[in-house]
Design a protein around this motif. Structure first.
Motif, PDB file in Angstrom:
ATOM      1  N   VAL A 213      11.861   1.435 -11.336  1.00 51.32           N
ATOM      2  CA  VAL A 213      11.140   2.519 -10.632  1.00 51.32           C
ATOM      3  C   VAL A 213      11.575   4.087 -10.051  1.00 51.32           C
ATOM      4  N   SER A 214      13.224   3.949 -10.145  1.00 51.94           N
ATOM      5  CA  SER A 214      13.730   5.473  -9.950  1.00 51.94           C
ATOM      6  C   SER A 214      13.683   6.179 -11.312  1.00 51.94           C
ATOM      7  N   ASP A 215      13.525   5.266 -12.517  1.00 53.68           N
ATOM      8  CA  ASP A 215      13.573   6.030 -13.772  1.00 53.68           C
ATOM      9  C   ASP A 215      11.982   5.879 -14.617  1.00 53.68           C
ATOM     10  N   ALA A 216      10.977   5.807 -13.805  1.00 52.00           N
ATOM     11  CA  ALA A 216       9.727   5.538 -14.352  1.00 52.00           C
ATOM     12  C   ALA A 216       9.397   6.775 -15.107  1.00 52.00           C
ATOM     13  N   ASP A 217       9.730   7.889 -15.153  1.00 51.17           N
ATOM     14  CA  ASP A 217       9.122   8.823 -15.953  1.00 51.17           C
ATOM     15  C   ASP A 217       9.788   8.454 -17.495  1.00 51.17           C
ATOM     16  N   ASN A 218      10.798   8.158 -17.618  1.00 51.53           N
ATOM     17  CA  ASN A 218      11.509   7.740 -18.876  1.00 51.53           C
ATOM     18  C   ASN A 218      11.123   6.486 -19.736  1.00 51.53           C
ATOM     19  N   VAL A 236      -1.735  10.266 -13.156  1.00 54.70           N
ATOM     20  CA  VAL A 236      -1.077   8.992 -13.336  1.00 54.70           C
ATOM     21  C   VAL A 236       0.113   8.819 -12.158  1.00 54.70           C
ATOM     22  N   VAL A 237       0.251   7.648 -11.395  1.00 57.89           N
ATOM     23  CA  VAL A 237       1.187   7.373 -10.519  1.00 57.89           C
ATOM     24  C   VAL A 237       1.844   6.343 -10.711  1.00 57.89           C
ATOM     25  N   PRO A 238       3.158   6.391 -10.907  1.00 55.42           N
ATOM     26  CA  PRO A 238       4.156   5.493 -11.557  1.00 55.42           C
ATOM     27  C   PRO A 238       4.506   4.511 -10.190  1.00 55.42           C
ATOM     28  N   ILE A 239       4.550   3.274 -10.155  1.00 51.30           N
ATOM     29  CA  ILE A 239       4.541   2.641  -8.709  1.00 51.30           C
ATOM     30  C   ILE A 239       4.975   1.176  -9.251  1.00 51.30           C
ATOM     31  N   SER A 240       5.550   0.589  -8.475  1.00 49.85           N
ATOM     32  CA  SER A 240       6.130  -0.795  -8.799  1.00 49.85           C
ATOM     33  C   SER A 240       5.695  -1.613  -7.424  1.00 49.85           C
ATOM     34  N   ALA A 241       4.631  -2.506  -8.053  1.00 52.51           N
ATOM     35  CA  ALA A 241       3.973  -3.366  -6.952  1.00 52.51           C
ATOM     36  C   ALA A 241       5.194  -4.346  -6.169  1.00 52.51           C
ATOM     37  N   LYS A 242       6.085  -4.714  -6.921  1.00 57.33           N
ATOM     38  CA  LYS A 242       7.268  -5.410  -6.266  1.00 57.33           C
ATOM     39  C   LYS A 242       7.840  -4.862  -5.348  1.00 57.33           C
ATOM     40  N   VAL A 243       8.249  -3.527  -5.766  1.00 54.14           N
ATOM     41  CA  VAL A 243       8.889  -2.767  -4.657  1.00 54.14           C
ATOM     42  C   VAL A 243       8.025  -2.356  -3.309  1.00 54.14           C
ATOM     43  N   GLU A 244       6.966  -2.127  -3.544  1.00 59.18           N
ATOM     44  CA  GLU A 244       5.702  -1.932  -2.504  1.00 59.18           C
ATOM     45  C   GLU A 244       5.648  -3.167  -1.859  1.00 59.18           C
ATOM     46  N   ALA A 245       5.932  -4.107  -2.392  1.00 56.63           N
ATOM     47  CA  ALA A 245       5.935  -5.623  -1.445  1.00 56.63           C
ATOM     48  C   ALA A 245       6.878  -5.574  -0.405  1.00 56.63           C
ATOM     49  N   GLU A 246       8.107  -5.137  -0.935  1.00 56.32           N
ATOM     50  CA  GLU A 246       9.524  -4.932  -0.001  1.00 56.32           C
ATOM     51  C   GLU A 246       9.407  -3.748   1.038  1.00 56.32           C
ATOM     52  N   ILE A 247       8.586  -2.832   0.633  1.00 56.20           N
ATOM     53  CA  ILE A 247       8.522  -1.741   1.586  1.00 56.20           C
ATOM     54  C   ILE A 247       7.699  -2.225   2.550  1.00 56.20           C
ATOM     55  N   ALA A 248       6.422  -2.774   2.487  1.00 51.91           N
ATOM     56  CA  ALA A 248       5.556  -3.290   3.334  1.00 51.91           C
ATOM     57  C   ALA A 248       6.122  -3.992   4.506  1.00 51.91           C
ATOM     58  N   GLU A 249       7.252  -4.435   4.475  1.00 47.79           N
ATOM     59  CA  GLU A 249       7.982  -5.312   5.333  1.00 47.79           C
ATOM     60  C   GLU A 249       8.897  -4.446   6.165  1.00 47.79           C
ATOM     61  N   LEU A 250       9.352  -3.306   5.954  1.00 45.93           N
ATOM     62  CA  LEU A 250      10.115  -2.359   6.589  1.00 45.93           C
ATOM     63  C   LEU A 250       9.432  -1.563   7.296  1.00 45.93           C
ATOM     64  N   GLU A 261      17.674   4.705  -1.100  1.00 45.76           N
ATOM     65  CA  GLU A 261      18.604   3.980  -1.959  1.00 45.76           C
ATOM     66  C   GLU A 261      17.784   3.959  -3.447  1.00 45.76           C
ATOM     67  N   LEU A 262      16.741   3.927  -3.433  1.00 48.26           N
ATOM     68  CA  LEU A 262      15.920   3.923  -4.921  1.00 48.26           C
ATOM     69  C   LEU A 262      15.652   5.241  -5.500  1.00 48.26           C
ATOM     70  N   GLY A 263      16.072   6.334  -4.882  1.00 47.26           N
ATOM     71  CA  GLY A 263      15.850   7.777  -5.344  1.00 47.26           C
ATOM     72  C   GLY A 263      14.599   8.156  -5.086  1.00 47.26           C
ATOM     73  N   GLY A 268       5.317   4.324  -3.084  1.00 42.56           N
ATOM     74  CA  GLY A 268       4.210   4.282  -3.891  1.00 42.56           C
ATOM     75  C   GLY A 268       2.745   4.416  -3.300  1.00 42.56           C
ATOM     76  N   LEU A 269       2.569   3.804  -2.229  1.00 45.27           N
ATOM     77  CA  LEU A 269       1.328   4.035  -1.791  1.00 45.27           C
ATOM     78  C   LEU A 269       0.857   5.334  -1.070  1.00 45.27           C
ATOM     79  N   ASP A 270       2.080   6.001  -0.420  1.00 47.04           N
ATOM     80  CA  ASP A 270       1.597   7.583  -0.152  1.00 47.04           C
ATOM     81  C   ASP A 270       1.257   8.264  -1.137  1.00 47.04           C
ATOM     82  N   ARG A 271       2.003   7.989  -2.240  1.00 41.89           N
ATOM     83  CA  ARG A 271       1.769   9.021  -3.364  1.00 41.89           C
ATOM     84  C   ARG A 271       0.323   8.639  -4.118  1.00 41.89           C
ATOM     85  N   LEU A 272      -0.198   7.352  -3.953  1.00 48.46           N
ATOM     86  CA  LEU A 272      -1.389   6.745  -4.420  1.00 48.46           C
ATOM     87  C   LEU A 272      -2.473   7.257  -3.530  1.00 48.46           C
TER      88      LEU A 272
END
Length: 366
Positions: A213-218, A236-250, A261-263, A268-272
């Motif tokens: 997720v932190s190096d999605a552009d490459n 195009v919005v690079p996003i990690s569904a798995k990371v978003e699932a973790e963010i949703a709980e915080l 921590e992820l840089g 991803g939701l905000d950017r989407l």
């Protein structure tokens, strides 16, 4: 004015995982191709730093963000336009949304099966595009046939309709979406009630792995999707569904620390959502008082009476004028009274075109 973005993609690309994360609506997302059959609708609050700042300045009893709807539409497969994989039902759901968020899998994982058995994001995009094109082609050809019959009565309106539809048909036959055809405002009205799937604006969500997720552009898969999207002027919005699932709980600081921590600056939701706003040409204006500070969504180019109508139709009918101050001016002044003293609070009439970030107070007569 809650707008809908339909989330589409082939089975097992991460649609439901992403949808669950952004709405916490709990749609079933087991590793099974057709686990999403009825459309799952989730309403999300639109994050806006300006709303937080206005809340600080005004200290209202409550703060109400504006909303955005995501609709999780089950995995389309080859042949959906002919009813394969419950395709007809899904295509009907896509017709009802304002924009399409096309989720494309851009990571390898032997534990998650791909419907084609391999990862090829461009092939995935083309598979779905083809099904949408075929569905549109059927609608357009039926309408052309009907319009030609009506032309026999000598009505020129139908001749124009046939001309517009023939141009769209040609694009579709060349595997191009209807949105690639340049249409005037009048021509758009002609085809509006056809609800063409490929006329809808598209945004690509490139789903990457948690580690990437932190190096999605490459990511080479993401780069492929960006090249494809650039050709049709899509984002195009690079996003990690798995990371978003973790963010949703915080929440709050925990969420902020996790993103750092992820840089990442934003989830991803905000950017989407921000990308979907740009795609649909949307603006946010605010009403701010002691009772509540609230965000409202309008389309770019909306005039003051119509913006008032988003709150209540009586506001539009009885519109007299609006008191307006820009967000930047209000923040710089520090309060509404200070902005008034500086001469930054303006009175605007019926022809005022509302700007993104305007804080408005409507005067109306019922």
């Amino acid at each position: 004015m809650a707008l809908k973005a339909g989330i589409v993609g082939l089975p097992n690309v991460g649609k439901s995982t992403l949808f669950n994360a952004i709405t916490q609506a709990g749609a079933e997302s087991a590793n099974y191709p057709f686990c999403t059959i009825d459309p799952n609708v989730g309403v999300v609050e639109v994050p806006d730093e300006r709303l937080d700042k206005l809340t600080e300045l005004v200290v209202p009893n409550r703060t109400v963000p504006t909303a955005f709807e995501f609709v999780d539409i089950a995995g389309l497969v080859r042949g959906a336009s002919k009813g394969e994989g419950l395709g007809n039902k899904f295509l009907a759901h896509i017709r009802e949304v304002d924009a399409i968020v096309h989720v494309v899998r851009c990571f390898e994982d032997e534990n998650i099966t791909h419907v084609d058995g391999k990862i090829n994001p461009i092939s995935d995009i083309q598979t779905i595009n083809l099904e949408l094109i075929l569905a549109d082609l059927e609608s357009v050809e039926k309408r052309i046939e009907r319009a030609k019959k009506n032309m026999k009565g000598g009505n020129k309106q139908y001749a124009q309709e046939v001309e517009v539809l023939e141009r769209i048909k040609e694009a579709l036959y060349n595997d191009q979406p209807a949105r690639s055809v340049e249409l005037t405002d009048d021509e758009k009205l002609i085809v509006r009630d056809l609800h063409l799937l490929t006329l809808k604006p598209v945004l690509y969500a490139a789903n990457v792995s948690e580690d990437g997720v932190s190096d999605a552009d490459n990511n080479p898969f993401v780069q492929q999707v960006k090249e494809f999207a650039a050709a049709e002027g899509a984002e195009v919005v690079p996003i990690s569904a798995k990371v978003e699932a973790e963010i949703a709980e915080l929440e709050g600081e925990d969420k902020k620390m996790f993103l750092e921590e992820l840089g990442l600056n934003a989830s991803g939701l905000d950017r989407l959502i921000q990308a979907a706003y740009r795609l649909l040409g949307l603006y946010t204006y605010f009403t701010a008082g002691v009772q509540e500070v609230r965000a409202w969504t309008i389309r770019k180019g909306t005039k003051a009476p119509q913006a008032a109508g988003v709150i209540h139709s009586d506001f539009e009918r009885g519109f007299i004028r609006a008191e307006v101050v820009s967000y930047e001016d209000l923040v710089a002044a520090g309060s509404m009274s200070a902005a008034r003293e500086r001469g930054q609070l303006r009175l605007e009439g019926k022809d005022y075109v509302v700007q993104d970030g305007d804080i408005m107070h409507f005067r109306f007569n019922v």
